[in-house]
Design a protein around this motif. Structure first.
Motif, PDB file in Angstrom:
ATOM      1  N   VAL A  26      39.766  37.327  49.150  1.00 40.07           N
ATOM      2  CA  VAL A  26      38.564  37.191  50.116  1.00 40.07           C
ATOM      3  C   VAL A  26      38.999  36.249  51.138  1.00 40.07           C
ATOM      4  O   VAL A  26      39.639  35.031  51.025  1.00 40.07           O
ATOM      5  CB  VAL A  26      37.261  36.532  49.241  1.00 40.07           C
ATOM      6  CG1 VAL A  26      36.047  36.220  50.276  1.00 40.07           C
ATOM      7  CG2 VAL A  26      36.840  37.343  48.216  1.00 40.07           C
ATOM      8  N   GLU A  27      38.811  36.566  52.515  1.00 41.35           N
ATOM      9  CA  GLU A  27      39.187  35.910  53.671  1.00 41.35           C
ATOM     10  C   GLU A  27      38.053  35.727  54.749  1.00 41.35           C
ATOM     11  O   GLU A  27      37.360  36.961  54.738  1.00 41.35           O
ATOM     12  CB  GLU A  27      40.361  36.608  54.320  1.00 41.35           C
ATOM     13  CG  GLU A  27      41.596  36.706  53.806  1.00 41.35           C
ATOM     14  CD  GLU A  27      42.404  35.430  53.788  1.00 41.35           C
ATOM     15  OE1 GLU A  27      42.099  34.570  54.613  1.00 41.35           O
ATOM     16  OE2 GLU A  27      43.553  35.318  53.380  1.00 41.35           O
ATOM     17  N   GLY A  28      37.744  34.740  55.269  1.00 42.60           N
ATOM     18  CA  GLY A  28      36.473  34.635  56.252  1.00 42.60           C
ATOM     19  C   GLY A  28      35.195  34.464  56.003  1.00 42.60           C
ATOM     20  O   GLY A  28      34.875  34.423  54.625  1.00 42.60           O
ATOM     21  N   ASN A  29      34.389  34.448  56.858  1.00 43.41           N
ATOM     22  CA  ASN A  29      32.909  34.248  56.432  1.00 43.41           C
ATOM     23  C   ASN A  29      32.078  35.340  57.656  1.00 43.41           C
ATOM     24  O   ASN A  29      32.823  35.601  58.660  1.00 43.41           O
ATOM     25  CB  ASN A  29      32.355  32.825  56.943  1.00 43.41           C
ATOM     26  CG  ASN A  29      33.042  31.941  56.054  1.00 43.41           C
ATOM     27  OD1 ASN A  29      32.583  31.920  54.812  1.00 43.41           O
ATOM     28  ND2 ASN A  29      33.910  31.082  56.442  1.00 43.41           N
ATOM     29  N   GLY A  30      31.009  35.875  57.008  1.00 44.35           N
ATOM     30  CA  GLY A  30      30.303  36.719  57.826  1.00 44.35           C
ATOM     31  C   GLY A  30      29.847  37.980  56.959  1.00 44.35           C
ATOM     32  O   GLY A  30      29.990  37.784  55.894  1.00 44.35           O
ATOM     33  N   PRO A  31      29.391  38.821  57.654  1.00 43.76           N
ATOM     34  CA  PRO A  31      28.834  40.114  56.775  1.00 43.76           C
ATOM     35  C   PRO A  31      30.033  40.514  56.021  1.00 43.76           C
ATOM     36  O   PRO A  31      31.366  40.641  56.413  1.00 43.76           O
ATOM     37  CB  PRO A  31      28.465  40.942  57.785  1.00 43.76           C
ATOM     38  CG  PRO A  31      28.298  40.422  59.065  1.00 43.76           C
ATOM     39  CD  PRO A  31      29.256  39.153  59.221  1.00 43.76           C
ATOM     40  N   PRO A  32      29.915  41.013  54.663  1.00 45.69           N
ATOM     41  CA  PRO A  32      31.030  41.482  53.905  1.00 45.69           C
ATOM     42  C   PRO A  32      31.691  42.754  54.354  1.00 45.69           C
ATOM     43  O   PRO A  32      30.888  43.688  54.530  1.00 45.69           O
ATOM     44  CB  PRO A  32      30.674  41.617  52.646  1.00 45.69           C
ATOM     45  CG  PRO A  32      29.272  41.418  52.505  1.00 45.69           C
ATOM     46  CD  PRO A  32      28.692  40.592  54.001  1.00 45.69           C
ATOM     47  N   LEU A  33      33.052  42.726  54.417  1.00 45.49           N
ATOM     48  CA  LEU A  33      33.836  44.120  54.922  1.00 45.49           C
ATOM     49  C   LEU A  33      34.666  44.341  53.969  1.00 45.49           C
ATOM     50  O   LEU A  33      35.880  43.434  53.699  1.00 45.49           O
ATOM     51  CB  LEU A  33      34.245  43.992  56.111  1.00 45.49           C
ATOM     52  CG  LEU A  33      35.359  44.937  56.733  1.00 45.49           C
ATOM     53  CD1 LEU A  33      34.544  46.316  56.751  1.00 45.49           C
ATOM     54  CD2 LEU A  33      35.690  44.420  58.035  1.00 45.49           C
ATOM     55  N   ILE A  34      34.598  45.265  53.138  1.00 42.68           N
ATOM     56  CA  ILE A  34      35.989  45.846  52.126  1.00 42.68           C
ATOM     57  C   ILE A  34      37.004  46.455  53.009  1.00 42.68           C
ATOM     58  O   ILE A  34      36.772  47.221  53.651  1.00 42.68           O
ATOM     59  CB  ILE A  34      35.535  46.700  51.255  1.00 42.68           C
ATOM     60  CG1 ILE A  34      34.129  46.060  50.235  1.00 42.68           C
ATOM     61  CG2 ILE A  34      36.437  47.421  50.156  1.00 42.68           C
ATOM     62  CD1 ILE A  34      33.222  47.018  49.595  1.00 42.68           C
ATOM     63  N   LEU A  35      38.217  45.890  52.660  1.00 41.40           N
ATOM     64  CA  LEU A  35      39.419  46.648  53.241  1.00 41.40           C
ATOM     65  C   LEU A  35      40.231  47.386  51.804  1.00 41.40           C
ATOM     66  O   LEU A  35      40.568  46.532  51.000  1.00 41.40           O
ATOM     67  CB  LEU A  35      40.436  45.864  53.965  1.00 41.40           C
ATOM     68  CG  LEU A  35      39.668  45.220  55.216  1.00 41.40           C
ATOM     69  CD1 LEU A  35      40.874  44.109  55.549  1.00 41.40           C
ATOM     70  CD2 LEU A  35      39.287  46.001  56.298  1.00 41.40           C
ATOM     71  N   GLN A  36      40.226  48.624  52.066  1.00 42.83           N
ATOM     72  CA  GLN A  36      40.913  49.422  50.886  1.00 42.83           C
ATOM     73  C   GLN A  36      41.965  50.329  51.525  1.00 42.83           C
ATOM     74  O   GLN A  36      41.883  50.877  52.086  1.00 42.83           O
ATOM     75  CB  GLN A  36      40.048  50.355  50.274  1.00 42.83           C
ATOM     76  CG  GLN A  36      40.370  51.070  48.919  1.00 42.83           C
ATOM     77  CD  GLN A  36      40.869  50.057  47.802  1.00 42.83           C
ATOM     78  OE1 GLN A  36      40.024  49.572  47.137  1.00 42.83           O
ATOM     79  NE2 GLN A  36      41.896  49.889  47.595  1.00 42.83           N
ATOM     80  N   LEU A  63      39.583  42.175  50.489  1.00 42.80           N
ATOM     81  CA  LEU A  63      40.755  43.069  50.283  1.00 42.80           C
ATOM     82  C   LEU A  63      40.892  43.465  48.859  1.00 42.80           C
ATOM     83  O   LEU A  63      41.023  42.497  48.057  1.00 42.80           O
ATOM     84  CB  LEU A  63      42.032  42.402  50.943  1.00 42.80           C
ATOM     85  CG  LEU A  63      41.787  41.754  52.212  1.00 42.80           C
ATOM     86  CD1 LEU A  63      41.293  40.467  52.454  1.00 42.80           C
ATOM     87  CD2 LEU A  63      43.068  42.115  53.229  1.00 42.80           C
ATOM     88  N   ILE A  64      41.303  44.722  48.533  1.00 42.57           N
ATOM     89  CA  ILE A  64      41.318  45.118  47.186  1.00 42.57           C
ATOM     90  C   ILE A  64      42.688  45.935  46.900  1.00 42.57           C
ATOM     91  O   ILE A  64      43.076  46.814  47.964  1.00 42.57           O
ATOM     92  CB  ILE A  64      39.960  46.068  46.903  1.00 42.57           C
ATOM     93  CG1 ILE A  64      38.892  44.927  47.074  1.00 42.57           C
ATOM     94  CG2 ILE A  64      40.314  46.623  45.264  1.00 42.57           C
ATOM     95  CD1 ILE A  64      37.417  45.986  46.735  1.00 42.57           C
ATOM     96  N   ASP A  65      43.200  45.583  45.702  1.00 38.92           N
ATOM     97  CA  ASP A  65      44.558  46.379  45.428  1.00 38.92           C
ATOM     98  C   ASP A  65      43.814  47.399  44.541  1.00 38.92           C
ATOM     99  O   ASP A  65      43.202  47.170  43.505  1.00 38.92           O
ATOM    100  CB  ASP A  65      45.497  45.353  44.390  1.00 38.92           C
ATOM    101  CG  ASP A  65      46.392  44.711  45.254  1.00 38.92           C
ATOM    102  OD1 ASP A  65      46.691  45.100  46.407  1.00 38.92           O
ATOM    103  OD2 ASP A  65      46.859  43.654  44.847  1.00 38.92           O
ATOM    104  N   ALA A  66      43.965  48.834  45.082  1.00 40.91           N
ATOM    105  CA  ALA A  66      43.600  49.782  44.228  1.00 40.91           C
ATOM    106  C   ALA A  66      44.207  49.801  42.781  1.00 40.91           C
ATOM    107  O   ALA A  66      45.650  49.260  42.729  1.00 40.91           O
ATOM    108  CB  ALA A  66      43.853  51.171  44.926  1.00 40.91           C
ATOM    109  N   ARG A  67      43.552  50.283  41.777  1.00 37.34           N
ATOM    110  CA  ARG A  67      44.349  50.562  40.564  1.00 37.34           C
ATOM    111  C   ARG A  67      45.618  51.240  40.848  1.00 37.34           C
ATOM    112  O   ARG A  67      45.677  52.377  41.581  1.00 37.34           O
ATOM    113  CB  ARG A  67      43.298  51.301  39.451  1.00 37.34           C
ATOM    114  CG  ARG A  67      42.876  52.604  39.793  1.00 37.34           C
ATOM    115  CD  ARG A  67      42.314  53.399  38.602  1.00 37.34           C
ATOM    116  NE  ARG A  67      41.103  52.327  38.293  1.00 37.34           N
ATOM    117  CZ  ARG A  67      40.426  52.345  36.894  1.00 37.34           C
ATOM    118  NH1 ARG A  67      41.124  52.965  36.026  1.00 37.34           N
ATOM    119  NH2 ARG A  67      39.781  51.739  36.707  1.00 37.34           N
TER     120      ARG A  67
END
Length: 270
Positions: A26-36, A63-67
């Motif tokens: 998780v980085e930063g503040n504000g509305p949540p934005l997923i990066l895949q 930021l998510i590491d995909a399976r």
């Protein structure tokens, strides 16, 4: 989905999707934005290609590491890469963070997961941004069977082939590629795609599709955008799949403008 927010000895946060651990930052503040990220990549690619710094100023980036990738678990059974499971991985991260809805940006394989969210969990996203992908079964850059054959020879062979196709790879990106588990990648690419054009008319959330015009996914992405209600479409002349992935300088202006527009329309929770 069993979701627990666990921290390992290495202090890396994981969500738990029925026993499969999904790593995220998780980085930063504000509305949540997923990066895949896309196939063979990891969440590190968003940092390496210049997406994180500009976006975290205005958004809480997830930021998510995909399976099968990065620091997430890497099952070797193709059944473990069913699209609904991959969608549940994203949902489990949102649940671990206590987030009801987020904006979603996915590139390539991450874009296919985005179409999967539109099928299996549309209520969890405020908007979808999908790069370098379409939902159809046809079209693309390298056939799955070719990739499986290459990966069967190991990551070194895969990297050599990538360089033969698109030029030399800088050392950090080479190291990230070589860190992959080829058996997990084979399982991931051997799973059914799980998407079709049927989902497009159901996508009522704001959508932006973007793609390079020299990308094998270009025609399908352009066609898909026509069938999503109110979708925006951006394309980049002369750029291929990899160049757009790495081209935050051309991609981010479109992404930021789109997000600013849709964020104004999303009611904020107290």
């Amino acid at each position: 989905i069993h979701c627990t927010h666990r921290t390992e000895e290495t202090d890396m946060p994981y969500a738990d999707n029925d026993g499969t651990r999904i790593h995220y930052h998780v980085e930063g503040n504000g509305p949540p934005l997923i990066l895949q990220h896309g196939f063979t990549s990891s969440l590190k690619n968003w940092y390496a290609h210049g997406y994180v710094e500009p976006l975290k100023a205005a958004y809480q980036l997830i930021l998510i590491d995909a399976r099968g990738h990065g620091e997430s678990d890497k099952p070797h059974d193709p059944a473990e890469y069913d699209l609904k499971l991959r969608v549940n991985d994203v949902v489990s991260v949102l649940d671990a963070l206590g987030i009801d809805k987020a904006h979603y940006l996915g590139y390539s394989m991450g874009g296919r997961i985005g179409f999967g969210i539109a099928i299996h969990a549309p209520e969890r996203v405020n908007s979808l941004i999908i790069g370098g992908m379409h939902p159809y079964d046809t079209g693309g850059n390298a056939s799955p069977s070719d990739r499986v054959k290459l990966l069967g020879q190991g990551m070194e062979a895969y990297v050599v082939n990538t360089e033969a196709q698109s030029g030399s790879i800088e050392p950090q990106r080479r190291a990230r590629l070589l860190a992959n588990d080829p058996q997990a990648l084979i399982a991931a690419i051997s799973a059914p795609r799980g998407t079709s054009g049927d989902v497009l008319p159901t996508m009522k959330m704001p959508c932006l599709l973007y793609v390079g015009e020299a990308d094998g996914f270009f025609e399908g992405a352009r066609e898909a955008a026509k069938h999503i209600p109110g979708a925006e479409f951006a394309s980049f002349p002369g750029l291929d799949h990899g160049q757009v992935s790495q081209g935050s300088d051309v991609v981010l202006p479109h992404v930021i403008e789109f997000l600013q527009h849709v964020t104004e329309q999303v009611p904020t929770a107290d």
